[in-house]
Design a protein around this motif. Sequence first.
Motif, short mmCIF file in Angstrom:
data_model
loop_
_atom_site.label_atom_id
_atom_site.label_comp_id
_atom_site.label_asym_id
_atom_site.label_seq_id
_atom_site.Cartn_x
_atom_site.Cartn_y
_atom_site.Cartn_z
N THR A 1 6.07 13.81 -12.69
CA THR A 1 4.64 13.58 -12.51
C THR A 1 4.26 12.20 -13.01
O THR A 1 4.54 11.84 -14.16
CB THR A 1 3.82 14.64 -13.27
OG1 THR A 1 4.06 15.91 -12.67
CG2 THR A 1 2.33 14.32 -13.22
N ALA A 2 3.69 11.39 -12.12
CA ALA A 2 3.37 10.01 -12.47
C ALA A 2 2.64 9.35 -11.31
O ALA A 2 2.60 9.87 -10.20
CB ALA A 2 4.64 9.22 -12.77
N LEU A 3 2.10 8.18 -11.62
CA LEU A 3 1.59 7.29 -10.59
C LEU A 3 2.76 6.39 -10.18
O LEU A 3 3.37 5.75 -11.04
CB LEU A 3 0.43 6.48 -11.15
CG LEU A 3 -0.44 5.68 -10.20
CD1 LEU A 3 -1.06 6.57 -9.14
CD2 LEU A 3 -1.53 4.97 -10.99
N TYR A 4 3.07 6.40 -8.89
CA TYR A 4 4.23 5.66 -8.39
C TYR A 4 3.75 4.38 -7.70
O TYR A 4 2.87 4.44 -6.83
CB TYR A 4 5.02 6.51 -7.41
CG TYR A 4 5.87 7.56 -8.09
CD1 TYR A 4 5.28 8.68 -8.66
CD2 TYR A 4 7.25 7.43 -8.18
CE1 TYR A 4 6.05 9.64 -9.30
CE2 TYR A 4 8.03 8.39 -8.81
CZ TYR A 4 7.41 9.49 -9.38
OH TYR A 4 8.18 10.44 -10.02
N TYR A 5 4.37 3.29 -8.08
CA TYR A 5 4.04 1.99 -7.52
C TYR A 5 5.26 1.39 -6.82
O TYR A 5 6.38 1.50 -7.33
CB TYR A 5 3.65 1.00 -8.62
CG TYR A 5 2.47 1.38 -9.46
CD1 TYR A 5 2.63 2.10 -10.65
CD2 TYR A 5 1.18 0.98 -9.11
CE1 TYR A 5 1.54 2.43 -11.44
CE2 TYR A 5 0.09 1.29 -9.90
CZ TYR A 5 0.28 2.03 -11.06
OH TYR A 5 -0.80 2.35 -11.85
N CYS A 6 5.01 0.71 -5.71
CA CYS A 6 6.06 -0.13 -5.15
C CYS A 6 5.75 -1.58 -5.54
O CYS A 6 4.58 -1.95 -5.74
CB CYS A 6 6.18 0.01 -3.65
SG CYS A 6 4.81 -0.64 -2.70
N VAL B 1 0.85 -1.19 0.00
CA VAL B 1 0.00 0.00 0.00
C VAL B 1 0.88 1.24 0.00
O VAL B 1 1.57 1.52 0.99
CB VAL B 1 -0.94 0.02 1.21
CG1 VAL B 1 -1.81 1.27 1.17
CG2 VAL B 1 -1.82 -1.23 1.24
N GLU B 2 0.82 1.97 -1.11
CA GLU B 2 1.62 3.19 -1.24
C GLU B 2 0.87 4.38 -0.65
O GLU B 2 -0.37 4.43 -0.68
CB GLU B 2 1.93 3.47 -2.70
CG GLU B 2 2.67 2.38 -3.45
CD GLU B 2 1.74 1.42 -4.16
OE1 GLU B 2 2.20 0.72 -5.09
OE2 GLU B 2 0.54 1.36 -3.80
N SER B 3 1.64 5.35 -0.19
CA SER B 3 1.07 6.60 0.30
C SER B 3 2.11 7.70 0.18
O SER B 3 3.29 7.42 -0.08
CB SER B 3 0.60 6.46 1.75
OG SER B 3 1.71 6.15 2.59
N GLY B 4 1.67 8.95 0.37
CA GLY B 4 2.60 10.06 0.40
C GLY B 4 2.62 10.93 -0.85
O GLY B 4 3.31 11.94 -0.88
N GLY B 5 1.86 10.53 -1.86
CA GLY B 5 1.82 11.34 -3.06
C GLY B 5 1.05 12.63 -2.84
O GLY B 5 0.44 12.85 -1.79
N GLY B 6 1.10 13.50 -3.85
CA GLY B 6 0.37 14.75 -3.75
C GLY B 6 0.85 15.74 -4.80
O GLY B 6 1.60 15.39 -5.71
N LEU B 7 0.40 16.96 -4.63
CA LEU B 7 0.78 18.05 -5.53
C LEU B 7 1.93 18.83 -4.91
O LEU B 7 1.84 19.24 -3.73
CB LEU B 7 -0.43 18.97 -5.76
CG LEU B 7 -0.17 20.25 -6.56
CD1 LEU B 7 0.25 19.90 -7.98
CD2 LEU B 7 -1.42 21.12 -6.56
N GLY C 1 -0.70 2.18 -6.20
CA GLY C 1 0.00 3.38 -6.60
C GLY C 1 -0.42 4.62 -5.82
O GLY C 1 -1.48 4.67 -5.20
N THR C 2 0.45 5.62 -5.86
CA THR C 2 0.17 6.93 -5.28
C THR C 2 0.58 7.98 -6.30
O THR C 2 1.64 7.88 -6.92
CB THR C 2 0.89 7.11 -3.93
OG1 THR C 2 0.48 8.33 -3.32
CG2 THR C 2 2.41 7.09 -4.06
#
Length: 115
Positions: A90-95, A5-11, A108-109
Amino acid sequence: QVQLVESGGGLVQPGGSLRLSCAASGFTFSNYYMRWVRQAPGKGLEWVSDIKSGGSTYYADSVKGRFTISRDNAKNTLYLQMNSLKPEDTALYYCARVDDGMDYWGKGTLVTVSS
């Protein structure tokens, strides 16, 4: 079952920083090679960074010197510290867990770098 479960993304504005986290469960996290990949809008999947179970790290040229991958095996968590962010990040980041290829990944985040 394996969960990531990814987290921490944003603008964030160009030049800014974010730290992504990936909470892992359902497997012995410390035993596995882990990876961050990303997908920019309208583009394919791009490898970002890897970390071995022993802590060795690897980076794509596009992020080297700006991003830092790390892991906390006691917390079963993977991190990606991203500094000096650019609009092209800028992207959707996945682990993902790596076991002869990526066998599990999260939802993704989203990271958006824009002024």
